[in-house]
Scaffold this active site. Structure first.
Site, short mmCIF file in Angstrom:
data_model
loop_
_atom_site.label_atom_id
_atom_site.label_comp_id
_atom_site.label_asym_id
_atom_site.label_seq_id
_atom_site.Cartn_x
_atom_site.Cartn_y
_atom_site.Cartn_z
N HIS A 319 43.30 -2.72 36.81
CA HIS A 319 42.07 -3.39 36.44
C HIS A 319 40.91 -2.44 36.63
CE1 HIS A 319 38.79 -6.37 36.48
NE2 HIS A 319 39.62 -7.14 35.83
N ASP A 377 46.01 -11.30 33.80
CA ASP A 377 46.64 -11.44 32.49
C ASP A 377 48.17 -11.42 32.58
OD1 ASP A 377 44.14 -11.34 31.01
OD2 ASP A 377 44.05 -9.24 31.63
#
Length: 443
Positions: A319, A377
């Site tokens: 991320h 996700d």
């Protein structure tokens, strides 16, 4: 140093960094500001005026573009808080409308405040009837996100009474309308894509239940919302409500800084969110898992992910902000198991494959050194697939949830007396001044 609120943060006496221009020997003191949490920031607002220099920061990875009270992230230890409340606490206990109220007002509502806010949202869920015809202008195979961008942008053509951003009442009405109408717009985008009739909202259902019914109900039979699915939907909405100054939120703020109406600003945010590096990542994760296919092929794809010459990448790992485990991923991982168990699909092959892929990647030195942990996700796509959503709707659901963060950030920016139009600068690398050469003289 005594901490102050972000809005009133000031440099304390002697609290500065010194910039030395080695070409001239001049020194410049830059103030250092401190918020209530997170790293200190160097105030460079007067840098160009005082020194003649810009800063160079592609992607704005080291630049604070605004101050905000809404959301705090500490990516090093995996913290996400809204007005001080941890995302784990909110996801476990709060309804999505409570989180909406929190982001808009800075405090959790009491019973009376929540009932009143819930009423405002519930009774704004209907769309102007003429918008139904707007959908018919799209091809049947149009991506639902393309429909979302267009329909949300068109709202300003139907709701003229809430586009004056200088009027606090109109800002409030526009905010309520966007939060309330997004589920209806999203559900209608899905219905249009599958050729089913639109389902109108019902005022006796809560936010998540109403959206599920508008998405999956058909006129020929009664639709009953499964409690486990409604809980999962509510949790997904809460987890995605706001995430500080990400690409789509920054897009909304920049669009809003020009005094554009809020519907146009949110449409711009949806367009930014559509990219596979942002909101489309959960769809990419599911496609990746289907490409891997089985557990015995994981090592092959792990090897490919390490190969710089191979375009394959492990989607759902790492991320931009989190250098630790994404706290939203931990919550969604648990929720994913609960949903699959309650729906009787606990043996979902993709979930087994995802868990094994996560286990191997978290033990692999390559991923550990680079702090490539699973992000939100990684599990959201599997959960949404189990709930019956096609992959084309994954990013739509992200936009639905993030709408409250967008309007809260937009509202905060508009009400900031120091707000200025966004205008990044650049490092120019093109040609210097040249003289025009007539066409007849060019070789």
């Amino acid at each position: 140093m005594q901490q102050t609120s972000p809005k009133s943060a000031e440099a304390q006496a002697g609290d500065h960094v010194t910039l030395i221009d080695h070409a001239t020997g001049r020194q410049f003191d830059l103030p250092v500001l401190e918020g209530t949490d997170g790293p200190k920031v160097i105030d460079i607002r007067r840098l160009y005026r005082d020194t003649g220099y810009f800063t160079y920061d592609p992607g704005f990875t080291s630049t604070a573009s605004c101050d905000s009270r809404l959301t705090f992230i500490d990516g090093e230890v995996g913290i996400l808080r809204h007005h001080g409340y941890s995302i784990e606490d909110l996801a476990a206990n709060a309804r999505f409308v409570e989180v909406c109220y929190l982001l808009l007002h800075g405090e959790l509502p009491n019973k009376k405040e929540l009932d009143e806010f819930d009423h405002h949202i519930t009774y704004h869920t209907m769309l102007h009837e003429q918008l139904n015809y707007f959908y018919r202008g799209f091809r049947r195979d149009a991506h639902p996100m393309a429909i979302m961008v267009a329909v949300v942008g068109a709202l300003s053509a139907f709701y003229h009474d809430s586009t004056d951003i200088t009027d606090p009442y109109q800002r409030m009405v526009a905010t309520h309308r966007l939060i309330a109408k997004m589920p209806t717009i999203a559900a209608m985008a899905y219905k249009y894509s599958v050729g089913q009739p639109f389902v109108y909202p019902r005022n006796d259902l809560d936010y998540a239940e109403n959206f599920l019914r508008m998405t999956f109900a058909v006129p020929c039979e009664e639709y009953v919302v499964k409690p486990a699915v409604a809980r999962a939907m509510n949790r997904i909405l809460v987890l995605h409500a706001d995430h500080e100054q990400n690409a789509s939120t920054a897009t909304v703020r920049i669009a809003g800084s020009s005094a554009a109406n809020p519907f146009a600003c949110v449409a711009a945010g949806i367009a930014s969110l559509w990219g596979p590096a942002h909101g489309g990542a959960n769809e990419a994760v599911l496609n990746m898992l289907m490409q891997i296919g089985s557990k015995d092929r994981i090592s092959e794809f792990i090897k490919r992910a390490k190969d710089k010459n191979d375009p394959f990448r492990l989607m759902g790992f790492g991320h931009r902000v989190y250098k630790n485990y994404d706290p939203r991923a931990a919550v969604l991982r648990e929720s994913c198991h609960e949903v699959l168990n309650d729906l009787g699909v606990a043996d979902e092959p993709l979930l087994d494959l995802a868990m094994e892929l996560e286990r191997i990647a978290r033990e692999d030195e390559y991923f550990v050194e680079r702090k490539l942990f699973p992000n939100v996700d990684f599990y959201s796509g599997i959960t949404l697939k189990a709930m019956g959503f096609p992959t084309s709707m994954f990013t739509v659901l992200f936009a639905l949830a993030r709408s409250v963060g967008w309007v809260a950030q937009w509202k905060e920016m508009i009400e900031d007396p120091d707000q200025r139009i966004g205008r990044p600068r650049q490092l120019y690398l093109g040609e210097t001044a040249r003289t025009y050469v007539p066409l007849s003289e060019r070789g």
